[in-house]
Design an enzyme around this catalytic site. Structure first.
Site, PDB file in Angstrom:
ATOM      1  N   HIS A   1       0.836  -1.193   0.000  1.00 59.20           N
ATOM      2  CA  HIS A   1       0.000   0.000   0.000  1.00 59.20           C
ATOM      3  C   HIS A   1       0.877   1.251   0.000  1.00 59.20           C
ATOM      4  O   HIS A   1       2.100   1.161   0.024  1.00 59.20           O
ATOM      5  CB  HIS A   1      -0.987  -0.012   1.175  1.00 59.20           C
ATOM      6  CG  HIS A   1      -0.363   0.036   2.538  1.00 59.20           C
ATOM      7  ND1 HIS A   1       0.206   1.174   3.073  1.00 59.20           N
ATOM      8  CD2 HIS A   1      -0.232  -0.929   3.477  1.00 59.20           C
ATOM      9  CE1 HIS A   1       0.653   0.912   4.286  1.00 59.20           C
ATOM     10  NE2 HIS A   1       0.408  -0.361   4.537  1.00 59.20           N
TER      11      HIS A   1
ATOM     12  N   CYS B   1       3.065  -4.461   6.643  1.00 53.41           N
ATOM     13  CA  CYS B   1       2.933  -4.439   5.183  1.00 53.41           C
ATOM     14  C   CYS B   1       4.225  -3.933   4.541  1.00 53.41           C
ATOM     15  O   CYS B   1       5.177  -3.575   5.213  1.00 53.41           O
ATOM     16  CB  CYS B   1       1.794  -3.497   4.785  1.00 53.41           C
ATOM     17  SG  CYS B   1       0.185  -4.014   5.398  1.00 53.41           S
TER      18      CYS B   1
END
Length: 162
Positions: free
Chosen positions: A126, A138
């Site tokens: 992301h 992430c």
């Protein structure tokens, strides 16, 4: 399709490298829910979500993030590490965020589709908060670089985190 490979200098696709950030807990071979670490291993890109109110569709296989879309991160819930819909009382992340971090999300197959409770959830690629600012586990990139990836990748592309 070439593999995505995490390197000490960024995320590499073929001969190109893009700077990125990883989890505040670094890299781990023993991922646990809430540890803030990015799991090591070979993962696959299995989904793409985007905010149609903020971006044009980045790829034909991208799915829109709708109001009420959530990602369940409660290890006790049957939808753990899956897309869910509001209302939900179990712990979750909102996919439709006020900030721009999830305007475009590439979903990995970490602990998916058969999720082991507590083994970690929502391992995405992301948008980053900025250079050097870690994630909750992430891999994050500059928005224009993430969009470039989204346009190049296909479902099943391998992401290698050594």
């Amino acid at each position: 399709m070439a593999d995505l490979r995490l390197t000490p200098t960024g995320l590499r696709l073929g001969p190109h490298r893009w700077p990125c950030t990883v989890g505040r807990g670094g890299l781990t071979s023993a991922k646990r829910e809430g540890d803030g670490a990015t799991p090591r291993g070979t993962h696959r890109i299995v989904g793409m979500f985007w905010r149609p109110d903020r971006l044009p569709r980045p790829a034909p296989w991208a799915e829109p993030i709708r109001p009420g879309d959530l990602w369940c991160d409660d290890p006790r819930h049957p939808l753990y590490n899956h897309l869910a819909r509001a209302p939900m009382t179990a712990s979750h992340e909102r996919m439709r965020r006020a900030d721009r971090l999830y305007d475009l999300v590439l979903v990995t197959d970490w602990n998916w589709p058969e999720a082991t409770p507590g083994a970690g959830s929502a391992i995405f690629l992301h948008r980053w908060r900025g250079p050097g600012r870690p994630t909750e586990g992430c891999i994050a990139l500059r928005s224009d670089h993430l969009l470039d990836f989204a346009r190049r990748l296909e479902p099943g592309t391998r992401l290698i985190v050594p």
